[in-house]
Write a protein that holds these residues in place. Structure first.
Motif, PDB file in Angstrom:
ATOM      1  N   GLU A 261      -0.720  -3.887   5.786  1.00 54.11           N
ATOM      2  CA  GLU A 261      -2.113  -4.062   5.359  1.00 54.11           C
ATOM      3  C   GLU A 261      -2.392  -5.457   4.914  1.00 54.11           C
ATOM      4  OE1 GLU A 261      -3.095   0.301   2.986  1.00 54.11           O
ATOM      5  OE2 GLU A 261      -3.050  -1.632   1.854  1.00 54.11           O
ATOM      6  N   ARG A 291       0.582  -6.768   2.360  1.00 57.07           N
ATOM      7  CA  ARG A 291       1.645  -5.737   1.618  1.00 57.07           C
ATOM      8  C   ARG A 291       2.216  -4.799   2.649  1.00 57.07           C
ATOM      9  NH1 ARG A 291      -1.651  -1.697  -2.521  1.00 57.07           N
ATOM     10  NH2 ARG A 291      -3.017  -0.703  -0.975  1.00 57.07           N
ATOM     11  N   GLU A 292       3.318  -4.163   2.578  1.00 59.91           N
ATOM     12  CA  GLU A 292       3.579  -3.098   3.319  1.00 59.91           C
ATOM     13  C   GLU A 292       3.723  -1.701   2.683  1.00 59.91           C
ATOM     14  OE1 GLU A 292       7.493  -4.300   4.948  1.00 59.91           O
ATOM     15  OE2 GLU A 292       6.669  -5.638   6.238  1.00 59.91           O
ATOM     16  N   ILE A 293       3.387  -0.695   3.414  1.00 63.10           N
ATOM     17  CA  ILE A 293       3.542   0.558   2.789  1.00 63.10           C
ATOM     18  C   ILE A 293       4.362   1.432   3.847  1.00 63.10           C
ATOM     19  CG2 ILE A 293       2.315   2.692   2.271  1.00 63.10           C
ATOM     20  CD1 ILE A 293      -0.133   0.796   1.685  1.00 63.10           C
ATOM     21  N   HIS A 295       6.137   4.927   4.834  1.00 63.77           N
ATOM     22  CA  HIS A 295       6.123   6.419   4.777  1.00 63.77           C
ATOM     23  C   HIS A 295       7.486   6.767   5.474  1.00 63.77           C
ATOM     24  CE1 HIS A 295       1.954   6.322   3.734  1.00 63.77           C
ATOM     25  NE2 HIS A 295       1.675   5.187   4.587  1.00 63.77           N
ATOM     26  N   THR A 300       6.387   7.756  -0.175  1.00 70.08           N
ATOM     27  CA  THR A 300       5.622   6.418   0.333  1.00 70.08           C
ATOM     28  C   THR A 300       6.025   5.293  -0.503  1.00 70.08           C
ATOM     29  OG1 THR A 300       3.734   7.782   1.142  1.00 70.08           O
ATOM     30  CG2 THR A 300       3.234   5.643   0.521  1.00 70.08           C
ATOM     31  N   THR A 302       5.029   1.722  -1.686  1.00 68.08           N
ATOM     32  CA  THR A 302       3.960   0.638  -1.548  1.00 68.08           C
ATOM     33  C   THR A 302       4.857  -0.785  -1.927  1.00 68.08           C
ATOM     34  OG1 THR A 302       2.274   2.091  -2.040  1.00 68.08           O
ATOM     35  CG2 THR A 302       1.811  -0.400  -2.201  1.00 68.08           C
ATOM     36  N   GLU A 305       1.973  -6.798  -3.099  1.00 65.64           N
ATOM     37  CA  GLU A 305       1.008  -7.709  -2.110  1.00 65.64           C
ATOM     38  C   GLU A 305       1.391  -9.148  -2.313  1.00 65.64           C
ATOM     39  OE1 GLU A 305      -3.595  -7.236  -1.005  1.00 65.64           O
ATOM     40  OE2 GLU A 305      -3.405  -7.820  -3.241  1.00 65.64           O
TER      41      GLU A 305
END
Length: 371
Positions: A261, A291-293, A295, A300, A302, A305
């Motif tokens: 994101e 930032r990376e999330i 899955h 998940t 997170t 950021e």
């Protein structure tokens, strides 16, 4: 035969003898032996004790009065021995009652310019005083001129200040009713009416002068060449405001997916508007955060950021030629004493602009600025 001759009486003795015989008869001792009443004691004849007036003197002996001025005169009456005589009524007259009149008590009133002699009379004696009715002295000249109500040297374009003036003589007394002339050293920067109302027009420095009888007081105003507005909010949201968002979902594995994101936030904005011409300048600070999330396996994760980059966007040009500027105009025109000037305020202290962020593909925003 010898004869006796009585001595011959002289004329004086004859008169004396006659008086003695008359006195004896009045007292009853005359030859007839008669008697009569004797007279009582004689009453004294009353004497006049009123002092004789010797002189009349008026104090003051001369006097200068303005028209409509009054002054009481003092009459000093003295006897022949130099004693003061009081309680006597004097007769007061004026030689020219059109210049100065006097009443029965010696009060003098000046009526018009000229000279009159006031006379006080008692028992034939007179005292006089000269009354000069003179014009008023010339008014004191202006020595100092002080301008009031400036409110500080900074004056914005379109802003007005109402000035006043105080005049003093050399002795410090305040003077009233004098003619005051107002002027500006640069009427393209700031103009002033003859009532002392000054208005800022464009950037620069102007000295406002108030002159009376050749004496001048001054106050200097500085009109900024640029009006500075700071960005308060983008739309309804205060800074920092997200102006762009992307999500990259191309990173995939057999166990899951990583989403990256990116958010672009506007953290600072400033706008400069020229008070001299139609030019503008603007600056915006944009920060890109990522930032990376992850899955994976139904879970998940997170990430934190982080700041990727900061971009400073600068732009300038002519407001009338800058197409993205829409909605409320930057400038509004105002006419003051025949001079038209522009000010960058759609309402006092605030500015609303609808535009896209220069040099970007971001959407159009409503930007709210304040001074």
């Amino acid at each position: 035969m010898y004869r006796f001759h009585a001595p011959r009486l002289t004329r004086g003795w004859q008169i004396a003898a006659a008086l003695m015989l008359a006195l004896a008869a009045a007292c009853g001792d005359g030859p007839t032996g008669g008697s009569g009443p004797r007279p009582g004691p004689q009453k004294p004849v009353p004497q006049d004790t009123t002092p004789v007036v010797a002189s009349v003197e008026l104090d003051p002996g001369s006097l200068d009065l303005l028209v409509a001025g009054t002054r009481g005169m003092l009459a000093i009456v003295r006897s022949q021995r130099g004693d003061m005589i009081t309680g006597r009524m004097l007769q007061w007259t004026s030689s020219d009652s059109s210049v100065a009149r006097v009443d029965i008590n010696g009060n003098v009133t000046a009526l018009k310019l000229g000279t009159s002699v006031i006379t006080a009379t008692l028992d034939g004696r007179q005292g006089q005083a000269t009354i000069r009715v003179v014009p008023p002295p010339p008014p004191a000249p202006v020595a100092h001129v002080t301008i009031t109500g400036g409110g500080g040297p900074n004056l914005g374009p379109g802003e007005t200040r109402e000035l006043g003036v105080v005049l003093h003589a050399a002795n410090g007394s305040q003077l009233m009713g004098r003619v005051v002339t107002w002027s500006s050293s640069d009427s393209s920067v700031a103009r002033v009416s003859q009532n002392g109302l000054v208005a800022g027009l464009r950037g620069g420095t102007a000295t406002i002068s108030a002159t009376s009888e050749g004496v001048t007081g001054t106050v200097t105003f500085i009109i900024p060449e640029w009006l500075v507005f700071d960005l308060d909010s983008v739309g309804p949201q205060p800074l920092p405001r997200v102006v762009a968002f992307t999500a990259d979902t191309t990173s995939r594995t057999e166990h899951g997916m990583v989403v990256r994101e990116r958010r672009v936030r506007m953290t600072f904005g400033r706008l400069w508007l020229s008070t001299i011409d139609w030019r503008y300048r603007q600056r915006y600070d944009l920060q890109t955060w990522q930032r990376e999330i992850t899955h994976a396996g139904g879970n998940t994760i997170t990430g934190t950021e982080t700041l990727v980059s900061t971009d400073v966007i600068r732009d300038e040009g002519l407001a009338t030629e800058y197409d993205p500027w829409v909605g409320s105009p930057i400038y509004t025109s105002t006419t003051y004493e025949g001079h038209t000037f522009r000010m960058g305020l759609s309402r006092p202290g605030n500015l609303t602009i609808h535009q896209s962020i220069p040099g970007t593909t971001y959407g159009q925003f409503t930007l709210y600025f304040s001074r």
